[in-house]
Design a protein around this motif. Sequence first.
Motif, mmCIF file in Angstrom:
data_model
loop_
_atom_site.group_PDB
_atom_site.id
_atom_site.type_symbol
_atom_site.label_atom_id
_atom_site.label_comp_id
_atom_site.label_asym_id
_atom_site.label_seq_id
_atom_site.Cartn_x
_atom_site.Cartn_y
_atom_site.Cartn_z
ATOM 1 N N ALA A 27 -5.105 2.169 -16.154
ATOM 2 C CA ALA A 27 -4.559 2.001 -14.543
ATOM 3 C C ALA A 27 -3.191 1.157 -14.085
ATOM 4 C CB ALA A 27 -5.892 2.205 -13.781
ATOM 5 N N ILE A 28 -3.481 0.221 -14.590
ATOM 6 C CA ILE A 28 -2.979 -1.234 -13.617
ATOM 7 C C ILE A 28 -0.622 -0.870 -14.181
ATOM 8 C CG2 ILE A 28 -2.004 -3.270 -13.994
ATOM 9 C CD1 ILE A 28 -4.748 -4.158 -14.439
ATOM 10 N N GLY A 29 -1.327 -0.412 -15.884
ATOM 11 C CA GLY A 29 0.176 0.593 -15.764
ATOM 12 C C GLY A 29 1.143 1.271 -15.473
ATOM 13 N N VAL A 30 -0.339 1.742 -15.049
ATOM 14 C CA VAL A 30 0.853 3.781 -14.505
ATOM 15 C C VAL A 30 1.350 2.594 -12.863
ATOM 16 C CG1 VAL A 30 0.546 5.435 -12.790
ATOM 17 C CG2 VAL A 30 -0.520 4.893 -15.014
ATOM 18 N N GLY A 31 -0.086 1.731 -12.375
ATOM 19 C CA GLY A 31 -0.043 0.975 -10.890
ATOM 20 C C GLY A 31 1.857 -0.030 -11.146
ATOM 21 N N LEU A 32 2.011 -0.625 -12.350
ATOM 22 C CA LEU A 32 3.246 -1.695 -12.060
ATOM 23 C C LEU A 32 4.908 -0.173 -12.529
ATOM 24 C CD1 LEU A 32 1.579 -4.139 -14.586
ATOM 25 C CD2 LEU A 32 2.364 -4.374 -11.861
ATOM 26 N N ALA A 33 4.131 0.554 -13.211
ATOM 27 C CA ALA A 33 5.251 1.135 -13.418
ATOM 28 C C ALA A 33 5.960 2.103 -12.183
ATOM 29 C CB ALA A 33 4.984 2.347 -14.865
ATOM 30 N N GLN A 34 4.615 2.604 -11.643
ATOM 31 C CA GLN A 34 5.316 3.436 -10.496
ATOM 32 C C GLN A 34 5.596 2.236 -9.119
ATOM 33 O OE1 GLN A 34 2.038 5.530 -9.502
ATOM 34 N NE2 GLN A 34 1.995 6.961 -11.189
ATOM 35 N N GLY A 35 5.580 1.081 -9.102
ATOM 36 C CA GLY A 35 6.140 0.059 -8.001
ATOM 37 C C GLY A 35 5.165 0.504 -6.791
ATOM 38 N N ALA A 36 3.770 0.779 -7.275
ATOM 39 C CA ALA A 36 3.008 1.036 -6.139
ATOM 40 C C ALA A 36 2.365 -0.785 -5.687
ATOM 41 C CB ALA A 36 1.218 1.624 -6.441
ATOM 42 N N LEU A 37 2.151 -1.422 -4.184
ATOM 43 C CA LEU A 37 1.652 -2.094 -3.695
ATOM 44 C C LEU A 37 0.301 -1.891 -3.775
ATOM 45 C CD1 LEU A 37 4.818 -2.917 -2.037
ATOM 46 C CD2 LEU A 37 4.145 -3.767 -4.066
ATOM 47 N N ALA A 38 -0.893 -2.151 -3.465
ATOM 48 C CA ALA A 38 -1.754 -2.832 -3.502
ATOM 49 C C ALA A 38 -2.005 -2.826 -2.137
ATOM 50 C CB ALA A 38 -2.844 -2.459 -4.912
ATOM 51 N N PHE A 60 -17.851 6.081 -5.671
ATOM 52 C CA PHE A 60 -16.420 5.319 -5.923
ATOM 53 C C PHE A 60 -15.318 6.153 -6.331
ATOM 54 C CE2 PHE A 60 -15.030 4.323 -10.529
ATOM 55 C CZ PHE A 60 -14.993 2.925 -10.651
ATOM 56 N N SER A 61 -13.988 5.483 -6.305
ATOM 57 C CA SER A 61 -13.352 5.572 -7.106
ATOM 58 C C SER A 61 -12.268 4.537 -7.358
ATOM 59 C CB SER A 61 -11.970 6.093 -5.780
ATOM 60 O OG SER A 61 -12.497 7.281 -5.085
ATOM 61 N N GLN A 62 -11.183 4.805 -8.077
ATOM 62 C CA GLN A 62 -10.547 3.635 -8.665
ATOM 63 C C GLN A 62 -9.176 3.397 -8.927
ATOM 64 O OE1 GLN A 62 -11.358 1.760 -13.332
ATOM 65 N NE2 GLN A 62 -12.297 0.191 -12.179
ATOM 66 N N TYR A 63 -8.219 3.371 -8.869
ATOM 67 C CA TYR A 63 -7.253 2.838 -9.499
ATOM 68 C C TYR A 63 -6.051 1.739 -9.371
ATOM 69 C CZ TYR A 63 -6.145 2.405 -4.498
ATOM 70 O OH TYR A 63 -6.016 1.208 -3.505
ATOM 71 N N GLY A 64 -4.837 2.214 -10.533
ATOM 72 C CA GLY A 64 -4.666 0.799 -10.529
ATOM 73 C C GLY A 64 -3.238 -0.121 -9.823
ATOM 74 N N GLY A 65 -2.652 -0.809 -8.764
ATOM 75 C CA GLY A 65 -1.684 -1.105 -7.842
ATOM 76 C C GLY A 65 -1.531 -2.486 -8.217
ATOM 77 N N VAL A 66 -0.399 -2.898 -7.197
ATOM 78 C CA VAL A 66 -0.200 -4.780 -6.718
ATOM 79 C C VAL A 66 -0.855 -5.027 -5.875
ATOM 80 C CG1 VAL A 66 1.880 -5.661 -7.533
ATOM 81 C CG2 VAL A 66 1.853 -3.650 -9.269
#
Length: 223
Positions: A27-38, A60-66
């Motif tokens: 999840a974190i890898g995808v978030g970083l690759a997309q440039g998502a800001l949490a 419950f929900s979960q995703y990756g981000g920054v």
Amino acid sequence: MESMARGGTRWKRFALVMVPSVAATAAIGVGLAQGALAASFAVSGQEFKVTAGKLVGTGFSQYGGVDMGYKDLKGDEKVAHPVAISTFKNASITKMCQSVVTDVPFVGKITLKLTAGDKGTDVKAEKLYLDVSELDANARFENIDIGVAAKDTDNPEGGPGPAGKGPAVKDTSILPNGFAQQADRAVLTDVEQKAWATTAGTFELSGLSMRLHKGDGPKVECY
């Protein structure tokens, strides 16, 4: 005790974070690759520790981000912190502890330690948003979907998720087709984690206690 909407991190706000992290690395890898800001605010230059005997959460929900935040306690330089972001519609927590260490000039390291939910009545939280960098726990999930698109998370108990309609995610910078996961119910025990940020609609903190301790380490921090 109600927290404000995502607008800043304050010592007077009790920071509670428990994140069941299935496939968090992906999840974190995808978030970083997309440039998502949490986060929609700049997090402080300090991580904090949290422990809990047990967390039971629904919706419950979960995703990756920054999370974008300050590099340290001085200056205005900012850095990016990869995080696993979890959300719950409702959560009940027993034996909760949160601690953060600050190096105070002319005094040395001081640990701020908060505890709650350890006197027979659980801590209660609604619309909980959690930005976590490390987690150790035992976890059990009911009706979990791993790999769902963020915009398609829609828990029967929790309502719409990262699409932005319900209690899961407010951050518009998260890509709607990004990696996510969801479950009707999550149970975590023996939780130890580090986090950068959290917000919630409501906290009910039974038996809240705050103390300042000289020094740091497992004897004065949560772990």
